[in-house]
Scaffold this motif. Structure first.
Motif, PDB file in Angstrom:
ATOM      1  N   GLU A 249      51.997 -37.980  36.977  1.00 28.39           N
ATOM      2  CA  GLU A 249      50.570 -38.112  36.668  1.00 28.39           C
ATOM      3  C   GLU A 249      49.852 -38.945  37.738  1.00 28.39           C
ATOM      4  O   GLU A 249      48.758 -38.576  38.201  1.00 28.39           O
ATOM      5  CB  GLU A 249      50.384 -38.775  35.309  1.00 28.39           C
ATOM      6  N   VAL A 250      50.458 -40.046  38.129  1.00 30.16           N
ATOM      7  CA  VAL A 250      49.823 -40.909  39.137  1.00 30.16           C
ATOM      8  C   VAL A 250      49.762 -40.195  40.480  1.00 30.16           C
ATOM      9  O   VAL A 250      48.780 -40.345  41.229  1.00 30.16           O
ATOM     10  CB  VAL A 250      50.580 -42.247  39.260  1.00 30.16           C
ATOM     11  N   ALA A 251      50.772 -39.391  40.798  1.00 28.62           N
ATOM     12  CA  ALA A 251      50.768 -38.654  42.067  1.00 28.62           C
ATOM     13  C   ALA A 251      49.530 -37.764  42.170  1.00 28.62           C
ATOM     14  O   ALA A 251      48.960 -37.601  43.261  1.00 28.62           O
ATOM     15  CB  ALA A 251      52.040 -37.813  42.192  1.00 28.62           C
ATOM     16  N   GLN A 252      49.097 -37.192  41.044  1.00 35.22           N
ATOM     17  CA  GLN A 252      47.929 -36.310  41.051  1.00 35.22           C
ATOM     18  C   GLN A 252      46.640 -37.077  41.342  1.00 35.22           C
ATOM     19  O   GLN A 252      45.640 -36.483  41.776  1.00 35.22           O
ATOM     20  CB  GLN A 252      47.811 -35.578  39.708  1.00 35.22           C
ATOM     21  N   THR A 253      46.647 -38.392  41.081  1.00 37.18           N
ATOM     22  CA  THR A 253      45.426 -39.181  41.329  1.00 37.18           C
ATOM     23  C   THR A 253      45.264 -39.498  42.812  1.00 37.18           C
ATOM     24  O   THR A 253      44.165 -39.871  43.232  1.00 37.18           O
ATOM     25  CB  THR A 253      45.454 -40.509  40.549  1.00 37.18           C
ATOM     26  N   TRP A 254      46.342 -39.339  43.584  1.00 39.73           N
ATOM     27  CA  TRP A 254      46.260 -39.616  45.033  1.00 39.73           C
ATOM     28  C   TRP A 254      45.835 -38.337  45.761  1.00 39.73           C
ATOM     29  O   TRP A 254      46.556 -37.787  46.560  1.00 39.73           O
ATOM     30  CB  TRP A 254      47.595 -40.113  45.565  1.00 39.73           C
ATOM     31  N   ALA A 255      44.630 -37.867  45.459  1.00 37.34           N
ATOM     32  CA  ALA A 255      44.117 -36.640  46.058  1.00 37.34           C
ATOM     33  C   ALA A 255      43.188 -36.990  47.211  1.00 37.34           C
ATOM     34  O   ALA A 255      42.623 -38.077  47.256  1.00 37.34           O
ATOM     35  CB  ALA A 255      43.395 -35.814  45.008  1.00 37.34           C
TER      36      ALA A 255
END
Length: 255
Positions: A249-255
């Motif tokens: 989930e956090v990986a998706q916030t690093w866009a």
């Protein structure tokens, strides 16, 4: 291959099993010594050389040319021989799980390493990761604070790549990652990072990091204190798969 060790075994009629019995280590450990990059603990080097009737330097050449700092070598040797590694980090991901870009940002961003030495330290860190890719890797369990996932080390692209790589690493049966969620208040991890290594003969070693250099600890009281800290941080952390879901989930916030 370590041809010098292989020749010494042949000349003396020893096998890796018989050498292990003489030195007092697991046969899998001596088998790994046949690989050139696997350097035994100093006391095991001395014992093995004595059994084989060779000088230590004849089998294991001077290791002073290696790239890692002198103070780090004792721990690196313990790490290589470990069958289990338990790591806690509150500020960055464990070095064994860092991508090249993330590791370069960590090493270059501290201001403690000269710019010209960053790549040398980076090469050492990435080479250490081979222990998790061997046919018989140690069981590696890491606990990290959720803040580690949200700190922009190297920028969004680096963090996105790093967290995707972390999720991929978690798919391996010998790698387990647990995240202490940010809702947890004070806990033992706030006192700093540490690693606990367990050898094949059940000996324990600890490693503590600081701003100047790391410290290897083996005193029973110190080990007991670190084990207590481990039980605390592990108890506050999410399960492995809950942690993987959070990392994703956090990986998706690093866009």
């Amino acid at each position: 291959m370590n041809d010098a060790l292989r020749a010494a075994l042949h000349d003396t009629g020893h096998t890796t099993d018989s050498l292990a019995a003489e030195v007092g280590v697991d046969p899998k450990t001596t088998a790994r010594w046949l690989h050139e990059e696997r350097i035994p603990h100093p006391r095991h080097r001395a014992a093995a050389a004595a059994v084989l009737g060779r000088d230590i330097g004849d089998i294991w050449a001077d290791t002073s040319r290696r790239r890692e700092p002198i103070w780090f070598r004792p721990w690196q040797e313990i790490e290589r021989e470990a069958v289990s590694l338990r790591s806690y980090e509150s500020m960055v991901l464990p070095g064994l799980l860092q991508t090249e870009a993330y590791a370069r940002a960590v090493l270059g961003g501290t201001g403690l390493i000269a710019r010209g030495d960053v790549e040398r330290h980076l090469a050492t860190r990435l080479a250490r990761q081979d222990i998790l890719r061997h046919d018989d890797p140690p069981q590696f369990t890491a606990v990290v604070d959720e803040a580690v996932l949200r700190r922009p080390v190297g920028g969004p692209a680096t963090m996105r790549e790093q967290l995707h790589a972390l999720v991929a690493a978690c798919a391996h049966p010998h790698v387990r990652v647990h995240v202490v969620p940010s809702r947890v208040g004070a806990y033992a991890g706030l006192n700093g990072p540490f690693v606990i290594a367990t050898s094949a003969d059940h000996r324990l070693g600890g490693y503590l990091d600081n701003q100047i250099q790391g410290q290897v600890v083996s005193d029973p009281d110190d080990i007991a204190a670190i084990l207590g800290a481990w039980e605390n941080v592990r108890g506050e952390a999410l399960s492995h798969w809950q942690s993987v879901e959070l990392i994703t989930e956090v990986a998706q916030t690093w866009a």
